[in-house]
Motif scaffolding. Structure first.
Motif, PDB file in Angstrom:
ATOM      1  N   ALA A 137      56.871  47.195  39.328  1.00  9.98           N
ATOM      2  CA  ALA A 137      55.173  47.334  39.082  1.00  9.98           C
ATOM      3  C   ALA A 137      55.102  46.305  37.458  1.00  9.98           C
ATOM      4  N   ILE A 138      53.857  45.502  37.475  1.00 11.99           N
ATOM      5  CA  ILE A 138      53.317  44.950  36.868  1.00 11.99           C
ATOM      6  C   ILE A 138      52.323  46.068  35.592  1.00 11.99           C
ATOM      7  N   ILE A 139      52.507  45.672  34.916  1.00 15.35           N
ATOM      8  CA  ILE A 139      51.428  45.897  33.661  1.00 15.35           C
ATOM      9  C   ILE A 139      50.238  44.081  33.310  1.00 15.35           C
ATOM     10  N   LEU A 140      49.775  44.410  33.609  1.00 14.16           N
ATOM     11  CA  LEU A 140      48.567  43.673  33.093  1.00 14.16           C
ATOM     12  C   LEU A 140      47.574  43.807  32.002  1.00 14.16           C
ATOM     13  N   ALA A 141      47.676  43.263  30.969  1.00 15.62           N
ATOM     14  CA  ALA A 141      46.211  44.248  29.861  1.00 15.62           C
ATOM     15  C   ALA A 141      45.298  43.102  29.286  1.00 15.62           C
ATOM     16  N   HIS A 142      44.282  43.409  29.003  1.00 19.27           N
ATOM     17  CA  HIS A 142      43.338  42.832  28.592  1.00 19.27           C
ATOM     18  C   HIS A 142      43.511  42.859  26.907  1.00 19.27           C
ATOM     19  N   HIS A 143      42.990  41.521  26.229  1.00 18.48           N
ATOM     20  CA  HIS A 143      42.814  41.234  24.646  1.00 18.48           C
ATOM     21  C   HIS A 143      42.384  42.728  24.653  1.00 18.48           C
ATOM     22  N   TYR A 144      41.448  43.227  25.107  1.00 13.30           N
ATOM     23  CA  TYR A 144      41.047  44.562  24.271  1.00 13.30           C
ATOM     24  C   TYR A 144      41.530  45.595  24.100  1.00 13.30           C
ATOM     25  N   GLN A 145      42.990  46.030  24.939  1.00 13.03           N
ATOM     26  CA  GLN A 145      43.203  47.175  25.319  1.00 13.03           C
ATOM     27  C   GLN A 145      43.910  47.629  23.435  1.00 13.03           C
ATOM     28  N   ARG A 146      44.646  48.980  23.474  1.00 11.40           N
ATOM     29  CA  ARG A 146      44.690  49.662  22.700  1.00 11.40           C
ATOM     30  C   ARG A 146      45.641  48.729  22.419  1.00 11.40           C
ATOM     31  N   PRO A 147      46.531  48.504  21.298  1.00 17.18           N
ATOM     32  CA  PRO A 147      47.955  48.153  20.391  1.00 17.18           C
ATOM     33  C   PRO A 147      48.693  48.636  21.200  1.00 17.18           C
ATOM     34  N   GLU A 148      49.079  49.960  22.019  1.00 12.13           N
ATOM     35  CA  GLU A 148      50.318  50.606  22.075  1.00 12.13           C
ATOM     36  C   GLU A 148      50.198  50.250  23.440  1.00 12.13           C
ATOM     37  N   VAL A 149      48.952  49.763  23.958  1.00 14.17           N
ATOM     38  CA  VAL A 149      49.052  49.349  26.014  1.00 14.17           C
ATOM     39  C   VAL A 149      48.918  47.792  25.927  1.00 14.17           C
ATOM     40  N   GLN A 150      49.119  47.292  24.752  1.00 13.99           N
ATOM     41  CA  GLN A 150      48.891  45.756  24.693  1.00 13.99           C
ATOM     42  C   GLN A 150      50.617  44.872  25.018  1.00 13.99           C
ATOM     43  N   GLU A 151      51.238  46.304  23.422  1.00 12.62           N
ATOM     44  CA  GLU A 151      52.981  46.188  23.593  1.00 12.62           C
ATOM     45  C   GLU A 151      53.610  46.210  24.999  1.00 12.62           C
ATOM     46  N   VAL A 152      52.732  47.257  25.983  1.00  8.03           N
ATOM     47  CA  VAL A 152      54.075  47.966  26.326  1.00  8.03           C
ATOM     48  C   VAL A 152      53.475  46.897  28.007  1.00  8.03           C
ATOM     49  N   ALA A 153      52.852  45.731  27.933  1.00  8.11           N
ATOM     50  CA  ALA A 153      51.819  44.593  29.037  1.00  8.11           C
ATOM     51  C   ALA A 153      53.070  43.712  29.224  1.00  8.11           C
ATOM     52  N   ASP A 154      53.337  43.071  30.586  1.00  9.20           N
ATOM     53  CA  ASP A 154      53.810  42.043  30.694  1.00  9.20           C
ATOM     54  C   ASP A 154      52.709  41.575  30.611  1.00  9.20           C
ATOM     55  N   TYR A 155      52.104  41.227  31.009  1.00  9.44           N
ATOM     56  CA  TYR A 155      50.731  40.120  30.215  1.00  9.44           C
ATOM     57  C   TYR A 155      49.475  40.667  29.538  1.00  9.44           C
ATOM     58  N   VAL A 156      49.526  39.994  28.736  1.00  4.80           N
ATOM     59  CA  VAL A 156      48.468  40.173  27.617  1.00  4.80           C
ATOM     60  C   VAL A 156      47.041  39.106  27.759  1.00  4.80           C
ATOM     61  N   ALA A 157      46.118  38.905  27.675  1.00  5.49           N
ATOM     62  CA  ALA A 157      45.206  37.903  28.064  1.00  5.49           C
ATOM     63  C   ALA A 157      43.369  37.798  28.309  1.00  5.49           C
ATOM     64  N   ASP A 158      43.246  36.974  28.783  1.00  2.00           N
ATOM     65  CA  ASP A 158      41.714  37.205  28.743  1.00  2.00           C
ATOM     66  C   ASP A 158      41.527  36.891  30.543  1.00  2.00           C
ATOM     67  N   SER A 159      40.243  37.330  31.034  1.00  2.00           N
ATOM     68  CA  SER A 159      39.779  37.793  32.223  1.00  2.00           C
ATOM     69  C   SER A 159      40.422  36.394  33.168  1.00  2.00           C
ATOM     70  N   LEU A 160      40.801  35.257  33.216  1.00  2.00           N
ATOM     71  CA  LEU A 160      41.517  34.284  34.006  1.00  2.00           C
ATOM     72  C   LEU A 160      42.350  33.970  34.069  1.00  2.00           C
ATOM     73  N   ARG A 161      42.983  34.548  32.883  1.00  2.00           N
ATOM     74  CA  ARG A 161      44.602  34.372  32.773  1.00  2.00           C
ATOM     75  C   ARG A 161      45.544  35.651  33.666  1.00  2.00           C
ATOM     76  N   LEU A 162      43.977  36.777  33.967  1.00  2.00           N
ATOM     77  CA  LEU A 162      44.898  37.869  33.925  1.00  2.00           C
ATOM     78  C   LEU A 162      44.523  37.934  35.317  1.00  2.00           C
ATOM     79  N   SER A 163      44.034  36.963  35.741  1.00  2.00           N
ATOM     80  CA  SER A 163      43.195  36.962  37.347  1.00  2.00           C
ATOM     81  C   SER A 163      44.347  36.100  38.134  1.00  2.00           C
ATOM     82  N   GLN A 164      44.593  35.011  37.233  1.00  2.00           N
ATOM     83  CA  GLN A 164      46.101  34.295  37.691  1.00  2.00           C
ATOM     84  C   GLN A 164      47.202  34.816  37.598  1.00  2.00           C
TER      85      GLN A 164
END
Ligand code: 13P
Ligand code: SF4
Length: 342
Positions: free
Chosen positions: A46-73
């Motif tokens: 599995a991979i974790i995609l996280a948006h910039h508005y997520q809680r910090p500890e969730v952003q820190e464990v994500a494979d990608y943290v990005a905006d809506s465009l980059r997350l869909s890419q």
């Protein structure tokens, strides 16, 4: 731009704001949970995609943290079996549309969006019937059904580009964010955009008086505003008449803010968007200063996702987000048109 229809609709009856859960984990507990998430991701491919508005500890464990465009890419490009979407429902739906053979998990199904709730397919069909020549451009913050009824999708990072790709003589129905529509009309120099009168309740509350306050306290900042903010038309007008510094006022997606700061010589920035972005900004640019335009701009939908829920979601492979095949086929056209332009 043709003004949005006059309406007193607040759309509040269309969504339920979840309470924001307080998480009191110690630093060690956070590290242990993040380790558990990583182990489960390896096991589940599995991979974790996280948006910039997520809680910090969730952003820190994500494979990608990005905006809506980059997350869909990123969703479109991954070869993982499972995508854990740490964001909101329309984002997970977009991933499910782009990756029909993958399992897409949204750790809390209450992660909705007030903006996406502002327009239904019935409303869109009725609107289209009034403007049969128009091209429909739907912001990514919409349901799969609404995207399926639209010609193009866009995000805040590429909305002006999408609009410029549409022949100048064709009127555009732009939905559902009236503030983004105003920015796009100005950026694309387009007078035939008809805006739907929806808004995000978090960004609408970033008001002209908040901008005045932060600029009075920090006069040397560059002002970075998300185009969903309630202050955009006042700020565009003030930037043009010189009461805001024109060359220090920018309308940007969350990823656009990061790129802009990376290229800017400025030391101080006033940031008009949801508070979650500050985690990444401070991490990437520890030597710069950031001042939120409105510190109470917090999205309760985004904050529903916690490490505990990510773990449960990976353990149980639920809740899954799926889109019926026919809706997905139609919505994919609009999303792929956008990705081709991006
Ligand atoms: P971006 O990160 O694409 O700028 O989107 C902001 C937003 O409102 C997501 O809900
Ligand atoms: Fe929707 Fe606004 Fe929350 Fe973004 S910040 S998910 S637009 S409610």
């Amino acid at each position: 731009m043709i003004p949005a229809a006059v309406t007193n609709e607040t759309y509040e009856n269309r969504y339920t704001l979840p309470p924001i859960e307080e998480v009191n984990d110690t630093a060690e507990e956070i590290l242990a949970k993040q380790e558990r998430v990583r182990k489960l991701c390896r096991e589940r491919k599995a991979i974790i995609l996280a948006h910039h508005y997520q809680r910090p500890e969730v952003q820190e464990v994500a494979d990608y943290v990005a905006d809506s465009l980059r997350l869909s890419q990123s969703a479109a490009a991954t070869d993982a079996n499972t995508i854990v979407f740490c964001g909101v429902h329309f984002m997970a739906e977009t991933a499910a549309i782009l990756c029909p053979t993958k399992t897409v998990l949204l750790p809390d199904l209450r992660a909705g969006c007030s903006l996406a709730a502002a327009i239904t397919t019935e409303e869109l069909r009725a609107w289209k019937a009034r403007f049969p020549d128009a091209v429909v451009v739907a912001y990514i913050n919409t349901s799969a059904e609404v995207k399926a009824e639209s010609d193009y999708c866009c995000t805040s990072a590429n909305a002006a580009k999408v609009v410029r790709a549409i022949p100048a003589e064709r009127p555009i129905l732009f939905l559902p964010d009236k503030f983004l529509a105003q920015v796009v009309a100005r950026q694309a120099q387009r007078s035939n955009i008809i805006a739907y009168p929806g808004f995000c309740h978090v960004h609408r509350a970033i008001r002209p008086e908040d901008v005045d306050e932060v600029l009075n306290a920090h006069p040397d900042v560059e002002l970075l505003l998300h185009p969903e903010c309630g202050c955009v038309s006042s700020c565009m007008a003030k930037a043009l008449d010189g009461s805001l510094p024109f060359n220090r006022t920018f309308f940007l997606s969350t990823e656009g803010m990061l790129r802009h700061i990376g290229a800017s010589p400025a030391q101080e920035f006033a940031v008009g968007t949801e508070m979650g972005i500050l985690h990444r900004l401070k991490k990437e640019f520890p030597e710069r200063s950031f001042y939120p335009v409105n510190p109470s701009a917090v999205c309760a939908f985004m904050k529903t996702i916690t490490l505990d829920k990510v773990i449960r979601s990976l353990e149980t492979l639920s809740p899954q987000v799926t889109v019926p095949a026919e809706t997905a086929r139609k919505a994919r056209r609009a999303i792929e048109r956008m990705l081709e332009l991006a």
